[in-house]
Design a protein around this motif. Sequence first.
Motif, PDB file in Angstrom:
ATOM      1  N   LEU A 116      14.557  -7.154  -3.561  1.00 12.27           N
ATOM      2  CA  LEU A 116      13.821  -8.142  -4.070  1.00 12.27           C
ATOM      3  C   LEU A 116      13.938  -9.515  -3.866  1.00 12.27           C
ATOM      4  CD1 LEU A 116      13.003  -6.332  -7.636  1.00 12.27           C
ATOM      5  CD2 LEU A 116      11.526  -6.311  -5.775  1.00 12.27           C
ATOM      6  N   ILE A 117      15.310 -10.012  -4.082  1.00 12.60           N
ATOM      7  CA  ILE A 117      15.599 -11.235  -3.698  1.00 12.60           C
ATOM      8  C   ILE A 117      15.009 -11.898  -2.427  1.00 12.60           C
ATOM      9  CG2 ILE A 117      17.396 -12.776  -3.565  1.00 12.60           C
ATOM     10  CD1 ILE A 117      18.880 -11.375  -5.607  1.00 12.60           C
ATOM     11  N   MET A 118      15.760 -10.903  -1.448  1.00 14.43           N
ATOM     12  CA  MET A 118      15.431 -11.331   0.156  1.00 14.43           C
ATOM     13  C   MET A 118      13.934 -11.189   0.424  1.00 14.43           C
ATOM     14  SD  MET A 118      18.431 -11.957   1.235  1.00 14.43           S
ATOM     15  CE  MET A 118      18.035 -12.002   2.840  1.00 14.43           C
ATOM     16  N   THR A 119      13.006 -10.189  -0.122  1.00 16.28           N
ATOM     17  CA  THR A 119      11.894 -10.215   0.174  1.00 16.28           C
ATOM     18  C   THR A 119      11.280 -11.506  -0.439  1.00 16.28           C
ATOM     19  OG1 THR A 119      11.809  -7.966   0.312  1.00 16.28           O
ATOM     20  CG2 THR A 119       9.906  -8.808   0.179  1.00 16.28           C
ATOM     21  N   LEU A 120      11.298 -11.970  -1.913  1.00 16.20           N
ATOM     22  CA  LEU A 120      10.475 -12.809  -2.341  1.00 16.20           C
ATOM     23  C   LEU A 120      10.892 -14.275  -1.834  1.00 16.20           C
ATOM     24  CD1 LEU A 120      10.923 -12.116  -6.061  1.00 16.20           C
ATOM     25  CD2 LEU A 120       8.779 -12.541  -5.009  1.00 16.20           C
ATOM     26  N   ASN A 121      12.314 -14.461  -1.076  1.00 14.86           N
ATOM     27  CA  ASN A 121      12.735 -15.638  -0.472  1.00 14.86           C
ATOM     28  C   ASN A 121      12.160 -15.795   0.844  1.00 14.86           C
ATOM     29  OD1 ASN A 121      14.348 -17.899   0.246  1.00 14.86           O
ATOM     30  ND2 ASN A 121      15.997 -16.302   0.758  1.00 14.86           N
ATOM     31  N   ARG A 122      12.396 -14.897   1.676  1.00 12.80           N
ATOM     32  CA  ARG A 122      11.973 -14.667   3.217  1.00 12.80           C
ATOM     33  C   ARG A 122      10.589 -14.294   3.283  1.00 12.80           C
ATOM     34  NH1 ARG A 122      16.200 -16.605   6.194  1.00 12.80           N
ATOM     35  NH2 ARG A 122      14.306 -17.201   7.552  1.00 12.80           N
ATOM     36  N   LYS A 123       9.966 -13.729   2.447  1.00 15.93           N
ATOM     37  CA  LYS A 123       8.430 -13.555   2.341  1.00 15.93           C
ATOM     38  C   LYS A 123       8.288 -12.429   3.261  1.00 15.93           C
ATOM     39  CE  LYS A 123       7.298 -17.999   0.449  1.00 15.93           C
ATOM     40  NZ  LYS A 123       8.790 -18.245   0.095  1.00 15.93           N
ATOM     41  N   THR A 124       8.964 -11.505   3.551  1.00 16.59           N
ATOM     42  CA  THR A 124       8.798 -10.557   4.660  1.00 16.59           C
ATOM     43  C   THR A 124       7.461  -9.817   4.652  1.00 16.59           C
ATOM     44  OG1 THR A 124      10.603  -9.152   3.588  1.00 16.59           O
ATOM     45  CG2 THR A 124      11.230 -10.393   5.533  1.00 16.59           C
ATOM     46  N   LYS A 126       4.682 -10.593   3.304  1.00 11.69           N
ATOM     47  CA  LYS A 126       3.430 -11.321   3.770  1.00 11.69           C
ATOM     48  C   LYS A 126       3.618 -11.421   5.365  1.00 11.69           C
ATOM     49  CE  LYS A 126       3.064 -13.992  -0.618  1.00 11.69           C
ATOM     50  NZ  LYS A 126       3.171 -15.461  -1.028  1.00 11.69           N
ATOM     51  N   ALA A 127       4.828 -11.405   6.015  1.00 13.29           N
ATOM     52  CA  ALA A 127       4.872 -12.103   7.370  1.00 13.29           C
ATOM     53  C   ALA A 127       4.609 -10.525   7.966  1.00 13.29           C
ATOM     54  CB  ALA A 127       6.349 -12.063   7.612  1.00 13.29           C
ATOM     55  N   TYR A 128       4.839  -9.428   7.210  1.00 14.00           N
ATOM     56  CA  TYR A 128       4.585  -8.152   7.906  1.00 14.00           C
ATOM     57  C   TYR A 128       2.967  -7.868   8.031  1.00 14.00           C
ATOM     58  CZ  TYR A 128       3.791  -2.939   7.787  1.00 14.00           C
ATOM     59  OH  TYR A 128       3.170  -1.738   8.268  1.00 14.00           O
ATOM     60  N   ASN A 129       2.460  -8.210   7.071  1.00 12.00           N
ATOM     61  CA  ASN A 129       0.921  -8.180   6.921  1.00 12.00           C
ATOM     62  C   ASN A 129       0.040  -9.151   7.918  1.00 12.00           C
ATOM     63  OD1 ASN A 129       0.467  -6.012   5.216  1.00 12.00           O
ATOM     64  ND2 ASN A 129       0.961  -7.454   3.452  1.00 12.00           N
ATOM     65  N   ARG A 130       0.996 -10.265   8.026  1.00  9.67           N
ATOM     66  CA  ARG A 130       0.342 -11.324   8.933  1.00  9.67           C
ATOM     67  C   ARG A 130       0.298 -10.980  10.411  1.00  9.67           C
ATOM     68  NH1 ARG A 130       1.931 -17.477   7.549  1.00  9.67           N
ATOM     69  NH2 ARG A 130       1.166 -17.575   5.285  1.00  9.67           N
ATOM     70  N   VAL A 131       1.475 -10.486  10.772  1.00 13.80           N
ATOM     71  CA  VAL A 131       1.839  -9.999  12.362  1.00 13.80           C
ATOM     72  C   VAL A 131       0.769  -8.785  12.711  1.00 13.80           C
ATOM     73  CG1 VAL A 131       3.423  -9.053  13.842  1.00 13.80           C
ATOM     74  CG2 VAL A 131       4.207 -11.056  12.200  1.00 13.80           C
ATOM     75  N   ARG A 132       0.913  -8.109  11.690  1.00 15.87           N
ATOM     76  CA  ARG A 132      -0.112  -6.820  11.894  1.00 15.87           C
ATOM     77  C   ARG A 132      -1.896  -7.292  12.072  1.00 15.87           C
ATOM     78  NH1 ARG A 132       1.263  -1.564  10.700  1.00 15.87           N
ATOM     79  NH2 ARG A 132      -0.888  -1.160   9.807  1.00 15.87           N
ATOM     80  N   GLY A 134      -2.396 -10.080  13.721  1.00 13.35           N
ATOM     81  CA  GLY A 134      -2.059 -10.870  14.873  1.00 13.35           C
ATOM     82  C   GLY A 134      -1.956 -12.352  14.610  1.00 13.35           C
ATOM     83  N   ASN A 135      -1.558 -12.740  13.282  1.00  8.26           N
ATOM     84  CA  ASN A 135      -1.279 -14.251  12.857  1.00  8.26           C
ATOM     85  C   ASN A 135       0.336 -14.163  12.953  1.00  8.26           C
ATOM     86  OD1 ASN A 135      -1.085 -16.366  11.489  1.00  8.26           O
ATOM     87  ND2 ASN A 135      -2.056 -15.800   9.471  1.00  8.26           N
ATOM     88  N   PHE A 136       0.649 -15.039  13.666  1.00  2.79           N
ATOM     89  CA  PHE A 136       2.219 -15.548  13.690  1.00  2.79           C
ATOM     90  C   PHE A 136       2.343 -17.029  12.999  1.00  2.79           C
ATOM     91  CE2 PHE A 136       0.625 -12.545  16.970  1.00  2.79           C
ATOM     92  CZ  PHE A 136       1.751 -11.667  17.040  1.00  2.79           C
ATOM     93  N   ASP A 137       1.385 -17.745  12.312  1.00  8.63           N
ATOM     94  CA  ASP A 137       1.772 -18.790  11.769  1.00  8.63           C
ATOM     95  C   ASP A 137       2.888 -18.678  10.853  1.00  8.63           C
ATOM     96  OD1 ASP A 137       1.636 -21.440  10.730  1.00  8.63           O
ATOM     97  OD2 ASP A 137      -0.539 -21.051   9.902  1.00  8.63           O
ATOM     98  N   LEU A 138       3.814 -19.729  10.753  1.00 11.64           N
ATOM     99  CA  LEU A 138       4.793 -19.860   9.856  1.00 11.64           C
ATOM    100  C   LEU A 138       4.684 -20.552   8.607  1.00 11.64           C
ATOM    101  CD1 LEU A 138       8.091 -20.252  12.136  1.00 11.64           C
ATOM    102  CD2 LEU A 138       6.932 -17.907  11.353  1.00 11.64           C
ATOM    103  N   ASN A 139       3.560 -21.335   8.354  1.00  5.58           N
ATOM    104  CA  ASN A 139       3.318 -21.870   7.366  1.00  5.58           C
ATOM    105  C   ASN A 139       3.100 -21.079   6.334  1.00  5.58           C
ATOM    106  OD1 ASN A 139       2.748 -24.955   8.127  1.00  5.58           O
ATOM    107  ND2 ASN A 139       1.474 -23.934   9.452  1.00  5.58           N
ATOM    108  N   GLY A 140       3.720 -21.378   4.921  1.00  3.00           N
ATOM    109  CA  GLY A 140       3.588 -20.435   3.937  1.00  3.00           C
ATOM    110  C   GLY A 140       4.699 -19.369   3.655  1.00  3.00           C
ATOM    111  N   LEU A 141       5.670 -19.402   4.691  1.00  5.34           N
ATOM    112  CA  LEU A 141       6.674 -18.191   4.670  1.00  5.34           C
ATOM    113  C   LEU A 141       7.930 -18.925   4.586  1.00  5.34           C
ATOM    114  CD1 LEU A 141       5.352 -16.218   7.776  1.00  5.34           C
ATOM    115  CD2 LEU A 141       5.106 -15.765   5.170  1.00  5.34           C
ATOM    116  N   LEU A 142       8.057 -20.422   4.251  1.00 10.92           N
ATOM    117  CA  LEU A 142       9.415 -20.979   4.237  1.00 10.92           C
ATOM    118  C   LEU A 142      10.278 -20.458   3.054  1.00 10.92           C
ATOM    119  CD1 LEU A 142      10.976 -23.452   5.302  1.00 10.92           C
ATOM    120  CD2 LEU A 142      10.123 -24.634   3.324  1.00 10.92           C
ATOM    121  N   GLY A 143      11.660 -20.135   3.587  1.00  9.06           N
ATOM    122  CA  GLY A 143      12.530 -19.669   2.384  1.00  9.06           C
ATOM    123  C   GLY A 143      13.730 -20.644   2.268  1.00  9.06           C
ATOM    124  N   PHE A 144      14.773 -20.139   1.563  1.00  9.14           N
ATOM    125  CA  PHE A 144      16.068 -20.800   1.291  1.00  9.14           C
ATOM    126  C   PHE A 144      16.909 -20.307   1.954  1.00  9.14           C
ATOM    127  CE2 PHE A 144      14.975 -19.027  -2.899  1.00  9.14           C
ATOM    128  CZ  PHE A 144      16.084 -18.594  -3.400  1.00  9.14           C
TER     129      PHE A 144
END
Length: 344
Positions: A116-124, A126-132, A134-144
Amino acid sequence: MQSTPNVAMFSTQAYDKTSFAAHPLHANIKLSHFDIPLNAKTISLCQGFDTVCAFVNDQLDEAILTQLHASGVKHIAMRCAGYNNVDIDCAKQLGMAVSRVPAYSPEAVAEHALALIMTLNRKTHKAYNRVRDGNFDLNGLLGFTLHDKTVGVVGTGHIGAALVRLLSGFGCRILCYDPYPNDGLKALGAEYTDLSTLLSTSHIISLHCPLNEDSHHLINQQTLESMRDGVMLINTSRGGLIDSRAVINALKTHKLGYLGLDVYEMESELFFRDHSSEIIQDDVFERLATFHNVLITGHQGFFTVEALGQIAEVTLENMIGFSNGFKQPFANEAATETRFLIIP
């Protein structure tokens, strides 16, 4: 006591049937499965049984226990570690045994908290759904970076200790709060402190304490206000530790930057069942689910092959041990007194 326990198991899922049937001790009990929860509407099904096997959201208050006792039930076998849904004082007065599974693959829940920590932080997620799409934009996926961040672990029993061990590998500063400090965790560099210091200092807070009168709504408006702005809060323990309405307000004001829940204080009406074709009536849950920085899973932290096997083993041993008057030692080394909350 009879040698073959006659058991009614409530809130049974397909995986429960599989894990219990796979264990050799299953042959030594008579087990009937009910896929519905135990409550006032279903208690009539308990007639003729001497043991009831229950789970986290089954109802075991004074009224239910009194009726179970009158129908001949002598043993409540919880197939989980928590027992906040059991009226222990009433069971003691009635002379009913209450057992549990004090520790089953604590790493399973700790690893889920870390997920949960890693997913919330790195937003994986959301990235999974974006890439499916065809959206490879990184905006909104910034983690720490987790390294050097301060993580507060509230409760360092088996699960909390397992999380500390995991987090130590990330190079985090780890603060712990527990009335009974673990010297082994101190050796890893974890620091024990008071709860107010932990809440006000930590970038991430993960809850791993039992639910009781003292800890109910441990996370409330006042404690939330004491936290860092943008803090991440994780709960894989018990839903009642968090005041959900206070958390919603903290999300709206950005006091909470991230929220990860595997439990929910009103989960008994929702979790472990498919509601995908229904209109969910719980407005608080539905509001929580609308926040982009909230991740909710349906009490699946325990859900690994290893954990299910251990739950089945210890629960079956508890049933047989009580029925035989504890004449035979348990194969599992967990002490009887930690398994049985009440032995009449």
